[in-house]
Design a protein around this motif. Sequence first.
Motif, PDB file in Angstrom:
ATOM      1  N   GLN A  80      11.654 -36.154   2.321  1.00 51.63           N
ATOM      2  CA  GLN A  80      12.067 -35.616   3.579  1.00 51.63           C
ATOM      3  C   GLN A  80      10.858 -35.426   4.275  1.00 51.63           C
ATOM      4  O   GLN A  80       9.499 -36.063   4.050  1.00 51.63           O
ATOM      5  CB  GLN A  80      12.430 -34.054   3.451  1.00 51.63           C
ATOM      6  CG  GLN A  80      13.827 -33.965   2.744  1.00 51.63           C
ATOM      7  CD  GLN A  80      15.027 -34.538   3.598  1.00 51.63           C
ATOM      8  OE1 GLN A  80      14.887 -34.274   4.808  1.00 51.63           O
ATOM      9  NE2 GLN A  80      16.061 -35.238   2.937  1.00 51.63           N
ATOM     10  N   LEU A  81      10.762 -35.144   5.759  1.00 56.49           N
ATOM     11  CA  LEU A  81       9.601 -34.824   6.617  1.00 56.49           C
ATOM     12  C   LEU A  81       8.983 -34.157   6.193  1.00 56.49           C
ATOM     13  O   LEU A  81       9.291 -32.884   5.170  1.00 56.49           O
ATOM     14  CB  LEU A  81      10.438 -34.319   7.917  1.00 56.49           C
ATOM     15  CG  LEU A  81      11.274 -35.331   8.706  1.00 56.49           C
ATOM     16  CD1 LEU A  81      12.418 -34.406   9.628  1.00 56.49           C
ATOM     17  CD2 LEU A  81      10.692 -36.162   9.564  1.00 56.49           C
ATOM     18  N   LEU A  90       6.170 -32.233  12.335  1.00 57.36           N
ATOM     19  CA  LEU A  90       6.893 -32.886  11.048  1.00 57.36           C
ATOM     20  C   LEU A  90       6.921 -34.278  11.290  1.00 57.36           C
ATOM     21  O   LEU A  90       7.208 -34.828  12.419  1.00 57.36           O
ATOM     22  CB  LEU A  90       8.267 -32.313  10.839  1.00 57.36           C
ATOM     23  CG  LEU A  90       8.413 -30.969  10.675  1.00 57.36           C
ATOM     24  CD1 LEU A  90       9.906 -30.559  10.533  1.00 57.36           C
ATOM     25  CD2 LEU A  90       7.914 -30.799   9.018  1.00 57.36           C
ATOM     26  N   GLU A  91       6.743 -35.193  10.401  1.00 54.60           N
ATOM     27  CA  GLU A  91       6.809 -36.462  10.441  1.00 54.60           C
ATOM     28  C   GLU A  91       7.224 -37.364   9.237  1.00 54.60           C
ATOM     29  O   GLU A  91       7.110 -36.538   8.041  1.00 54.60           O
ATOM     30  CB  GLU A  91       5.350 -37.026  10.843  1.00 54.60           C
ATOM     31  CG  GLU A  91       4.403 -36.829   9.711  1.00 54.60           C
ATOM     32  CD  GLU A  91       2.988 -37.350  10.171  1.00 54.60           C
ATOM     33  OE1 GLU A  91       2.143 -37.512   9.421  1.00 54.60           O
ATOM     34  OE2 GLU A  91       2.654 -37.089  11.376  1.00 54.60           O
ATOM     35  N   CYS A  92       7.558 -38.403   9.471  1.00 53.02           N
ATOM     36  CA  CYS A  92       8.119 -39.278   7.981  1.00 53.02           C
ATOM     37  C   CYS A  92       6.649 -39.947   7.491  1.00 53.02           C
ATOM     38  O   CYS A  92       6.045 -40.510   8.052  1.00 53.02           O
ATOM     39  CB  CYS A  92       9.047 -40.406   8.432  1.00 53.02           C
ATOM     40  SG  CYS A  92      10.488 -39.705   9.027  1.00 53.02           S
ATOM     41  N   VAL A  93       6.470 -39.415   6.469  1.00 49.86           N
ATOM     42  CA  VAL A  93       5.207 -40.153   5.627  1.00 49.86           C
ATOM     43  C   VAL A  93       5.640 -41.232   4.719  1.00 49.86           C
ATOM     44  O   VAL A  93       5.019 -42.315   4.738  1.00 49.86           O
ATOM     45  CB  VAL A  93       4.465 -39.018   4.802  1.00 49.86           C
ATOM     46  CG1 VAL A  93       3.139 -39.583   4.082  1.00 49.86           C
ATOM     47  CG2 VAL A  93       4.071 -37.908   5.887  1.00 49.86           C
ATOM     48  N   ASP A  94       6.753 -41.006   4.070  1.00 46.67           N
ATOM     49  CA  ASP A  94       7.579 -42.157   3.370  1.00 46.67           C
ATOM     50  C   ASP A  94       8.477 -42.550   4.073  1.00 46.67           C
ATOM     51  O   ASP A  94       9.357 -41.530   4.369  1.00 46.67           O
ATOM     52  CB  ASP A  94       7.637 -41.739   1.753  1.00 46.67           C
ATOM     53  CG  ASP A  94       6.450 -40.996   0.982  1.00 46.67           C
ATOM     54  OD1 ASP A  94       5.841 -41.886   0.468  1.00 46.67           O
ATOM     55  OD2 ASP A  94       6.343 -39.899   1.113  1.00 46.67           O
ATOM     56  N   GLY A 105      14.109 -39.603   4.763  1.00 47.27           N
ATOM     57  CA  GLY A 105      15.339 -38.575   4.241  1.00 47.27           C
ATOM     58  C   GLY A 105      16.606 -39.123   3.620  1.00 47.27           C
ATOM     59  O   GLY A 105      16.568 -40.250   2.915  1.00 47.27           O
ATOM     60  N   ARG A 106      17.506 -38.380   3.778  1.00 47.04           N
ATOM     61  CA  ARG A 106      18.899 -39.012   2.951  1.00 47.04           C
ATOM     62  C   ARG A 106      19.773 -39.432   4.098  1.00 47.04           C
ATOM     63  O   ARG A 106      20.230 -38.637   4.861  1.00 47.04           O
ATOM     64  CB  ARG A 106      19.543 -37.604   2.529  1.00 47.04           C
ATOM     65  CG  ARG A 106      18.672 -36.899   1.098  1.00 47.04           C
ATOM     66  CD  ARG A 106      19.292 -35.506   0.525  1.00 47.04           C
ATOM     67  NE  ARG A 106      20.446 -35.990   0.029  1.00 47.04           N
ATOM     68  CZ  ARG A 106      21.292 -35.099  -0.427  1.00 47.04           C
ATOM     69  NH1 ARG A 106      20.961 -33.900  -0.196  1.00 47.04           N
ATOM     70  NH2 ARG A 106      22.305 -35.222  -0.952  1.00 47.04           N
ATOM     71  N   GLY A 236      19.877 -34.094   4.769  1.00 47.48           N
ATOM     72  CA  GLY A 236      18.652 -33.667   4.350  1.00 47.48           C
ATOM     73  C   GLY A 236      18.447 -32.325   5.191  1.00 47.48           C
ATOM     74  O   GLY A 236      17.286 -31.547   4.928  1.00 47.48           O
ATOM     75  N   GLY A 237      19.038 -31.985   6.106  1.00 46.42           N
ATOM     76  CA  GLY A 237      19.219 -30.904   6.706  1.00 46.42           C
ATOM     77  C   GLY A 237      17.837 -30.803   8.061  1.00 46.42           C
ATOM     78  O   GLY A 237      18.018 -29.865   8.826  1.00 46.42           O
ATOM     79  N   THR A 238      17.192 -31.714   8.432  1.00 44.36           N
ATOM     80  CA  THR A 238      16.481 -31.980   9.747  1.00 44.36           C
ATOM     81  C   THR A 238      16.513 -33.193  10.104  1.00 44.36           C
ATOM     82  O   THR A 238      16.248 -34.236   9.410  1.00 44.36           O
ATOM     83  CB  THR A 238      15.121 -31.327   9.477  1.00 44.36           C
ATOM     84  OG1 THR A 238      15.132 -30.096   8.909  1.00 44.36           O
ATOM     85  CG2 THR A 238      14.357 -31.408  10.885  1.00 44.36           C
ATOM     86  N   TYR A 239      16.828 -33.490  11.546  1.00 48.51           N
ATOM     87  CA  TYR A 239      16.951 -34.836  12.196  1.00 48.51           C
ATOM     88  C   TYR A 239      15.504 -35.046  12.459  1.00 48.51           C
ATOM     89  O   TYR A 239      14.702 -34.405  12.620  1.00 48.51           O
ATOM     90  CB  TYR A 239      17.580 -34.642  13.426  1.00 48.51           C
ATOM     91  CG  TYR A 239      17.355 -33.985  14.435  1.00 48.51           C
ATOM     92  CD1 TYR A 239      16.545 -33.959  15.429  1.00 48.51           C
ATOM     93  CD2 TYR A 239      18.350 -32.735  14.482  1.00 48.51           C
ATOM     94  CE1 TYR A 239      16.313 -33.277  16.307  1.00 48.51           C
ATOM     95  CE2 TYR A 239      18.098 -32.007  15.527  1.00 48.51           C
ATOM     96  CZ  TYR A 239      17.143 -32.018  16.592  1.00 48.51           C
ATOM     97  OH  TYR A 239      16.903 -31.287  17.796  1.00 48.51           O
ATOM     98  N   MET A 240      15.304 -36.703  12.587  1.00 48.28           N
ATOM     99  CA  MET A 240      13.738 -37.128  12.689  1.00 48.28           C
ATOM    100  C   MET A 240      13.427 -36.889  14.083  1.00 48.28           C
ATOM    101  O   MET A 240      14.188 -36.892  15.208  1.00 48.28           O
ATOM    102  CB  MET A 240      13.703 -38.634  12.347  1.00 48.28           C
ATOM    103  CG  MET A 240      13.816 -38.769  10.791  1.00 48.28           C
ATOM    104  SD  MET A 240      14.382 -40.304  10.293  1.00 48.28           S
ATOM    105  CE  MET A 240      16.123 -40.188  10.552  1.00 48.28           C
TER     106      MET A 240
END
Length: 366
Positions: A80-81, A90-94, A105-106, A236-240
């Motif tokens: 997840q973020l 919040l950011e995408c690390v993977d 995320g999912r 996953g509960g949160t949009y990017m």
Amino acid sequence: MDFRQLLVAVLLAISPEFTPVRCQLACNANGLASRQKRLVVRSPASGDLAKLDSCQYRVAPWSGQVCQVRVDFERLELPQLQLNATSGLLECVDFLQLQRFRICGRNSGQHLYLPIRRGQELQLLFRLATPLGKQSTWQLTLTQLECPLDSSSLSIRQPEVIQPTVRPILPFLGNFLPRTIFSGQSGLGSGSGPAAQFIKTLTSPSMADLEMLAPLGCDQYFRTETGGIVSFNFAGGTYMPNMRYSICVRGTADSEISYKIDHFALSKANAEQSGPAYDTDCRSTVVTPLRVSDYLSIPNSYMVGQTNLQATYYCGNGLAGRELIGRPPFVLRFASDSQSSASETGFQLTYSVRRSSQDSPVTPEL
């Protein structure tokens, strides 16, 4: 069986229109690009994945007429973020990087259409920067779609003229084909006989390709009359953050579409007020630092039971359980700004395309 019948049978056997190809592409496969009409990429076994910091795939165009690649996320489970302590965002690390899209995320069940220029390779990069990233799993199906030479009838205009390309094995076979049967003075497939005409069909997009091609500017394309649409990482509960994409639904000029909202939670400018928000609450026309700009745009739409409300941009958290009616064009646009919070969970809706009612209060925009 004479020579011509035998050769036609061979051509049928090797043609992708008759033989679906689902080649499995390995991660970092010797740095070589795979050239397949349809292929599957899967995550390595957990033991191998744990040793990697990244996983890259390269896909070469199947022919010179490839203009789009549809990527179906049959399974995509990434971390997840995560909160960046420096920026507080919040950011995408993977993540998975696909052209301009950075996804984490999912997202199983989602899809994307990616435009491809002539001769351009498509690269998929999985970045596995944390221990959680090394526990990721994915299975993606990539389908290369070919455009006709004159694509104006599909509302898809190519960035440059694309010349037809004979499938890779056909030029080799051409050395053994009787020119009086299969070809004219200009080479393989240039004659007027039935076999030459058949050869020409192998250099043109199949009907399946034409059906699957997305209109220009559509990042997602839903071709059925009914279906469901959710935001990325909804599970996953949160949009990017920093994401913009267009969602298109196939319809006709005399049809309308019903959107039934199951869940809707986007940020808005006047966050202290509860309920849904519209237009300037969602997208300020003045660019200011850290302005709130999360919205789902549904042009030419109105709300059932409240026909006087004909907004274009929707945000907030009060639309769940409501129904919107939209008229062509059937294009939804989602946008998110750089700021994220746990309350920004995204949207989930179902749609249904139907014949337009005579008393629709919406006047299509010009």
